[in-house]
Design an enzyme around this catalytic site. Structure first.
Site, PDB file in Angstrom:
ATOM      1  N   TYR A 118      12.447  14.987   6.106  1.00 13.45           N
ATOM      2  CA  TYR A 118      11.982  16.246   6.947  1.00 13.45           C
ATOM      3  C   TYR A 118      12.743  16.640   8.231  1.00 13.45           C
ATOM      4  O   TYR A 118      13.760  15.870   8.206  1.00 13.45           O
ATOM      5  CB  TYR A 118      10.288  15.865   7.341  1.00 13.45           C
ATOM      6  CG  TYR A 118       9.516  15.619   6.023  1.00 13.45           C
ATOM      7  CD1 TYR A 118       9.542  16.756   5.350  1.00 13.45           C
ATOM      8  CD2 TYR A 118       8.888  14.445   5.904  1.00 13.45           C
ATOM      9  CE1 TYR A 118       8.756  16.530   3.870  1.00 13.45           C
ATOM     10  CE2 TYR A 118       7.996  14.411   4.640  1.00 13.45           C
ATOM     11  CZ  TYR A 118       7.988  15.401   3.749  1.00 13.45           C
ATOM     12  OH  TYR A 118       7.462  15.199   2.617  1.00 13.45           O
ATOM     13  N   ARG A 129      -1.061   3.384  -0.554  1.00  7.51           N
ATOM     14  CA  ARG A 129      -1.636   3.659  -1.754  1.00  7.51           C
ATOM     15  C   ARG A 129      -2.597   2.434  -2.048  1.00  7.51           C
ATOM     16  O   ARG A 129      -3.837   2.891  -2.710  1.00  7.51           O
ATOM     17  CB  ARG A 129      -0.345   3.649  -2.788  1.00  7.51           C
ATOM     18  CG  ARG A 129       0.046   4.855  -2.908  1.00  7.51           C
ATOM     19  CD  ARG A 129       1.543   4.685  -3.847  1.00  7.51           C
ATOM     20  NE  ARG A 129       2.580   3.737  -3.098  1.00  7.51           N
ATOM     21  CZ  ARG A 129       3.717   3.574  -3.535  1.00  7.51           C
ATOM     22  NH1 ARG A 129       4.165   4.057  -4.816  1.00  7.51           N
ATOM     23  NH2 ARG A 129       4.412   2.786  -3.113  1.00  7.51           N
TER      24      ARG A 129
HETATM   25  C1  LIG Z   1      -0.695  10.459  -1.444  1.00 10.91           C
HETATM   26  C2  LIG Z   1       0.414  10.039  -0.364  1.00 10.91           C
HETATM   27  C3  LIG Z   1       0.613  11.120   0.876  1.00 10.91           C
HETATM   28  C4  LIG Z   1       1.478  10.622   1.718  1.00 10.91           C
HETATM   29  N1  LIG Z   1       1.866  11.504   2.931  1.00 10.91           N
HETATM   30  C5  LIG Z   1       2.457  10.956   3.860  1.00 10.91           C
HETATM   31  C6  LIG Z   1       2.425  11.536   5.125  1.00 10.91           C
HETATM   32  O1  LIG Z   1       1.854  12.589   5.389  1.00 10.91           O
HETATM   33  N2  LIG Z   1       3.350  11.334   6.002  1.00 10.91           N
HETATM   34  C7  LIG Z   1       4.045  10.205   5.888  1.00 10.91           C
HETATM   35  O2  LIG Z   1       4.673   9.581   6.824  1.00 10.91           O
HETATM   36  N3  LIG Z   1       4.287   9.415   4.792  1.00 10.91           N
HETATM   37  C8  LIG Z   1       3.305   9.865   3.631  1.00 10.91           C
HETATM   38  N4  LIG Z   1       3.168   9.297   2.352  1.00 10.91           N
HETATM   39  C9  LIG Z   1       3.859   7.805   2.450  1.00 10.91           C
HETATM   40  C10 LIG Z   1       2.993   6.561   2.740  1.00 10.91           C
HETATM   41  O3  LIG Z   1       2.531   6.945   4.151  1.00 10.91           O
HETATM   42  C11 LIG Z   1       3.445   5.396   2.594  1.00 10.91           C
HETATM   43  O4  LIG Z   1       4.846   5.043   3.427  1.00 10.91           O
HETATM   44  C12 LIG Z   1       4.181   5.179   1.073  1.00 10.91           C
HETATM   45  O5  LIG Z   1       2.970   5.645   0.317  1.00 10.91           O
HETATM   46  C13 LIG Z   1       4.440   3.659   0.799  1.00 10.91           C
HETATM   47  O6  LIG Z   1       3.587   2.973   1.356  1.00 10.91           O
HETATM   48  P1  LIG Z   1       2.411   2.348   0.184  1.00 10.91           P
HETATM   49  O7  LIG Z   1       3.529   1.507  -0.920  1.00 10.91           O
HETATM   50  O8  LIG Z   1       1.547   1.269   0.851  1.00 10.91           O
HETATM   51  O9  LIG Z   1       1.906   3.182  -0.567  1.00 10.91           O
HETATM   52  C14 LIG Z   1       2.308   9.548   1.349  1.00 10.91           C
HETATM   53  C15 LIG Z   1       2.158   8.634   0.474  1.00 10.91           C
HETATM   54  C16 LIG Z   1       1.096   9.027  -0.337  1.00 10.91           C
HETATM   55  C17 LIG Z   1       0.935   8.145  -1.634  1.00 10.91           C
END
Ligand SMILES: Cc1cc2nc3c(=O)[nH]c(=O)nc-3n(C[C@H](O)[C@H](O)[C@H](O)COP(=O)(O)O)c2cc1C
Length: 367
Positions: A189, A331
């Protein structure tokens, strides 16, 4: 402002105090876009239920998703915004809800830059046409993908305007009752676009060397730190490596983290990638933890790790080994809002603060 209490031996269910904010545990609901805002970026009942259930689930800190500081700062028309009074009032309700359920409310403020203006993920994530979307801003007039229309390279007036949008959204976030603020400097971003040589091709004092590329992002941090109450923590999410030749590497990120710390940032939230399409990200369990450890040690700043943190004992072990101060869960938390309670059970942690009063009898023997 000094940090308080970050012994290397602290685990997932030990508290943490940063500035005046006391977190009951180190489990954080990572910011996650729901693409479900009402008209004009206003939070809806979906956000109440989604974030309220994560707060009831026992996480010490619950983040509201990436929230645009202006209409053009959003990724999609379903993103939350924080540039007007109606949004501020609805965010105040959200922050109050999270607090009332025993967690600490945080919000992530963001500007999508050249990655803004897309359809919702379940509508294909495709770029909106100029008639459907305002302008996309970026450090350089290079689109994220070749078939997208080019963004406009920002001039000084644009930088002043975006800085003021962040200052104003920060003031609104404070008035709304959020207690932790995170700025999104990762995932390709706007600020990541400035920091990364893969997206920043400027030849003025905002491009070229790392110091130049960081100049505008640091200016925004200065404005935000000034507007955000001195007793409240400020986090920054960084993509600490670009996973692409010629992109940001961990040494760059140590330097950026240390500038951010000097500017009053309390914690670096370590993620990676997404500034150019087609990177090869070696996504494995807990794949940012070692980056968090390096930044924590080398820049002497609090860190968090995010990314495939699923097993409670691994997360607890990573924190106890001194890699990070907080674990952001994404997630896994969408699948199970009670991830923290299950993790506490698995680790034998008996932190009473995890269980809201009306649920306490769930842990008692009944006839
Ligand atoms: C549905 C969804 C929306 C996300 N929106 C954002 C967000 O608004 N800001 C951000 O920094 N990361 C966003 N991410 C990334 C997550 O914050 C996180 O960094 C990423 O899913 C990896 O972590 P995890 O393996 O625990 O899911 C999003 C991820 C998912 C799955």
């Amino acid at each position: 402002m000094p940090y308080v209490g970050t012994a290397d031996s602290a685990g997932l269910f030990d508290g943490l105090s940063i500035r005046s904010v006391d977190l009951a545990n180190r489990v954080v609901v990572s910011p996650m876009c729901m693409y479900s805002a009402g008209t004009d970026g206003v939070p809806t009942p979906w956000h109440d239920v989604h974030l309220g259930s994560r707060a009831v689930g026992g996480a010490g800190l619950v983040f509201v998703e990436a929230t645009g500081v202006s209409p053009d700062a959003r990724i999609t028309l379903g993103d939350l915004g924080l540039w007007n009074r109606a949004q501020e009032d609805a965010h105040a309700r959200l922050a109050g809800l999270i607090s009332s359920l025993g967690s600490v409310p945080g919000i992530q403020l963001a500007h999508a830059g050249r990655k803004g203006g897309r359809t919702l993920p379940w509508e294909g994530n495709l770029p909106l046409s100029p008639g459907q979307w305002g302008e996309r801003l970026a450090p350089s007039a290079v689109p994220f993908k070749p078939d997208w229309s080019p963004p406009r390279a920002m001039d000084r007036t644009d930088m002043d305007a975006v800085t003021e949008q962040f200052r104003s959204a920060t003031e609104r976030a404070a008035r709304a009752g959020f207690r932790v603020l995170e700025l999104h400097f990762g995932h390709g971003y706007l600020f990541h676009q400035f920091l990364s040589p893969l997206a920043n091709h400027r030849d003025d004092e905002y491009g070229g060397t790392l110091e130049n590329r960081a100049r505008f992002p640091l200016r925004v941090i200065e404005a935000v730190r000034d507007a955000w109450p001195a007793d409240l923590p400020l986090f920054v999410r960084l993509s600490v490596v670009d996973w692409a030749p010629g992109g940001l590497d961990i040494d760059d990120s140590i330097q950026i983290a240390s500038w951010l710390k000097d500017a009053g940032v309390d914690l670096i939230d370590c993620s990676s990638g997404a500034v150019v399409p087609g990177e090869s990200i070696p996504e494995a369990p807990m794949y940012h933890v070692e980056f968090a450890r390096t930044i924590r040690r080398s820049a002497d700043v609090l860190t968090s790790a995010v990314g495939k943190i699923i097993a409670a004992d691994e997360a607890d072990g990573a924190l106890r080994s001194g890699a990070a101060d907080l674990a952001f869960i994404g997630r896994a938390m969408l699948k199970d809002p009670y991830w923290p309670r299950r993790a506490a059970d698995a680790l034998g942690a008996t932190n009473e603060l995890l269980v809201p009063l009306p649920y306490r009898r769930s842990t008692q023997h009944l006839p």
